[in-house]
Design a protein around this motif. Structure first.
Motif, PDB file in Angstrom:
ATOM      1  N   ARG A   1       0.830  -1.208   0.000  1.00 21.97           N
ATOM      2  CA  ARG A   1       0.000   0.000   0.000  1.00 21.97           C
ATOM      3  C   ARG A   1       0.868   1.264   0.000  1.00 21.97           C
ATOM      4  O   ARG A   1       0.555   2.231  -0.691  1.00 21.97           O
ATOM      5  N   GLU A   2       1.967   1.252   0.749  1.00 19.47           N
ATOM      6  CA  GLU A   2       2.889   2.395   0.758  1.00 19.47           C
ATOM      7  C   GLU A   2       3.473   2.640  -0.630  1.00 19.47           C
ATOM      8  O   GLU A   2       3.557   3.780  -1.087  1.00 19.47           O
ATOM      9  N   ILE A   3       3.893   1.571  -1.293  1.00 19.63           N
ATOM     10  CA  ILE A   3       4.468   1.689  -2.639  1.00 19.63           C
ATOM     11  C   ILE A   3       3.426   2.225  -3.614  1.00 19.63           C
ATOM     12  O   ILE A   3       3.716   3.100  -4.429  1.00 19.63           O
ATOM     13  N   ARG A   4       2.201   1.716  -3.493  1.00 15.73           N
ATOM     14  CA  ARG A   4       1.121   2.175  -4.375  1.00 15.73           C
ATOM     15  C   ARG A   4       0.934   3.685  -4.260  1.00 15.73           C
ATOM     16  O   ARG A   4       0.841   4.389  -5.257  1.00 15.73           O
ATOM     17  N   VAL A   5       0.920   4.187  -3.033  1.00 16.46           N
ATOM     18  CA  VAL A   5       0.726   5.622  -2.803  1.00 16.46           C
ATOM     19  C   VAL A   5       1.939   6.413  -3.289  1.00 16.46           C
ATOM     20  O   VAL A   5       1.792   7.406  -4.005  1.00 16.46           O
TER      21      VAL A   5
END
Length: 71
Positions: free
Chosen positions: A13-17
């Motif tokens: 999720r961090e990478i996606r953001v």
């Protein structure tokens, strides 16, 4: 069959953001045939294809093609 820890899902999720990846794209898991060391695995964000199987794990959509799913 497919597992993803909560900590790994948090990182996805961090990478996606941080990379502004669309929510509609899933995390693709792909098995690639290798030489003498056996299989290797690819992980990248991709759109779901009609023949893919989708798994929702800790809020992350994981997509796997039928061939990779066998392994």
């Amino acid at each position: 069959m497919i597992q993803l820890t909560e900590k790994a899902a948090e990182k996805v999720r961090e990478i996606r953001v941080s990379e502004n990846i669309e929510n509609g794209m899933g995390l693709r898991l792909r098995v690639v045939g290798g030489g003498c060391s056996g299989f290797s695995y690819d992980l990248y964000f991709d759109e779901k294809q009609a023949t893919d199987k989708t798994f929702e794990i800790h809020g992350v959509n994981v997509v796997v093609d039928p061939m990779s799913l066998q392994y």
